[in-house]
Design a protein around this motif. Structure first.
Motif, short mmCIF file in Angstrom:
data_model
loop_
_atom_site.label_atom_id
_atom_site.label_comp_id
_atom_site.label_asym_id
_atom_site.label_seq_id
_atom_site.Cartn_x
_atom_site.Cartn_y
_atom_site.Cartn_z
N MET A 1 -46.44 22.13 53.43
CA MET A 1 -46.97 21.34 52.33
C MET A 1 -47.15 22.22 51.10
SD MET A 1 -47.58 18.15 52.80
CE MET A 1 -47.52 17.06 54.17
N GLU A 2 -46.84 21.66 49.99
CA GLU A 2 -47.05 22.34 48.72
C GLU A 2 -47.98 21.49 47.87
OE1 GLU A 2 -44.50 24.12 44.96
OE2 GLU A 2 -43.50 23.71 46.86
N THR A 3 -48.88 22.14 47.13
CA THR A 3 -49.80 21.42 46.25
C THR A 3 -49.27 21.46 44.83
OG1 THR A 3 -51.69 21.97 47.66
CG2 THR A 3 -52.17 21.25 45.41
N TRP B 1 -46.69 13.14 58.17
CA TRP B 1 -46.79 13.89 56.92
C TRP B 1 -47.96 14.86 56.91
CZ3 TRP B 1 -46.21 8.80 53.76
CH2 TRP B 1 -44.85 8.47 53.65
N ALA C 1 -50.76 15.01 53.76
CA ALA C 1 -50.15 14.57 52.50
C ALA C 1 -51.18 13.74 51.74
CB ALA C 1 -48.89 13.76 52.77
N LYS D 1 -50.51 16.94 47.59
CA LYS D 1 -50.00 17.77 48.67
C LYS D 1 -48.78 17.05 49.22
CE LYS D 1 -54.30 19.97 49.94
NZ LYS D 1 -55.29 20.19 51.00
N THR D 2 -47.63 17.69 49.09
CA THR D 2 -46.38 17.01 49.43
C THR D 2 -45.43 17.93 50.18
OG1 THR D 2 -44.55 15.72 48.54
CG2 THR D 2 -45.31 17.57 47.21
N SER D 3 -44.53 17.32 50.90
CA SER D 3 -43.47 18.07 51.55
C SER D 3 -42.35 18.34 50.54
CB SER D 3 -42.92 17.27 52.74
OG SER D 3 -42.31 16.09 52.26
N LYS E 1 -41.13 16.62 46.66
CA LYS E 1 -41.57 17.49 45.56
C LYS E 1 -40.84 17.18 44.25
CE LYS E 1 -41.78 22.26 44.10
NZ LYS E 1 -41.34 23.63 44.34
#
Length: 142
Positions: free
Chosen positions: A1-3, A91, A94, A114-116, A120
């Motif tokens: 996960m990336e913010t 997820w 997420a 917060k997404t994969s 993104k």
């Protein structure tokens, strides 16, 4: 996960920005940056479920983890909706959060997603446009 973090300074009160974000008419206007005709079904009460849909009844469903009106709301995205049918997804955490902080010049609107990797690019392309819509609506509506 990336913010992913997006911030906009808006020359309006937090109450006005909150209203633009979640009132049905203005929600449909600012979310047109994602898909024309977007809307949501459900209430914004903590722990309740909400569906984010397009005119073809496709979208996603989420649980509201936190809601402090005019200050903060966080959604946990749980799955997708196809032709009205909920399809759970793995997820993890997420989330999509909105934070409103009163400033001397109005309101700082901060969104954290917060997404994969899969989503993104979509968020990076469309979220700034959506929040610019929120800014325009909050600053220019009576």
């Amino acid at each position: 996960m990336e913010t992913l973090i997006f911030e906009f300074q808006i020359n309006a009160t937090p109450e006005k920005v909150w209203s633009v974000l979640w009132d049905d008419t203005t929600y449909r206007q600012w979310t047109s940056a994602f898909t024309d005709g977007s809307f949501y079904q459900g209430t914004l009460e903590e722990k309740s479920m909400v569906k984010f849909l397009d005119p073809k009844n496709n979208g996603m469903y989420s649980r509201i983890l936190k809601n402090i009106p005019n200050k903060e709301i966080t959604f946990l995205h749980l799955g997708e909706i196809y032709d009205g049918v909920e399809v759970p997804q793995e997820w993890g955490d997420a989330t999509e959060s909105y934070f409103l902080q009163e400033t001397e010049d109005g309101t700082l609107l901060r969104s954290e997603i917060k997404t994969s990797e899969e989503f993104k690019g979509f968020f990076e392309e469309h979220f700034p446009k959506a929040l610019q819509n929120v800014k325009n609506l909050a600053e220019n509506q009576l």
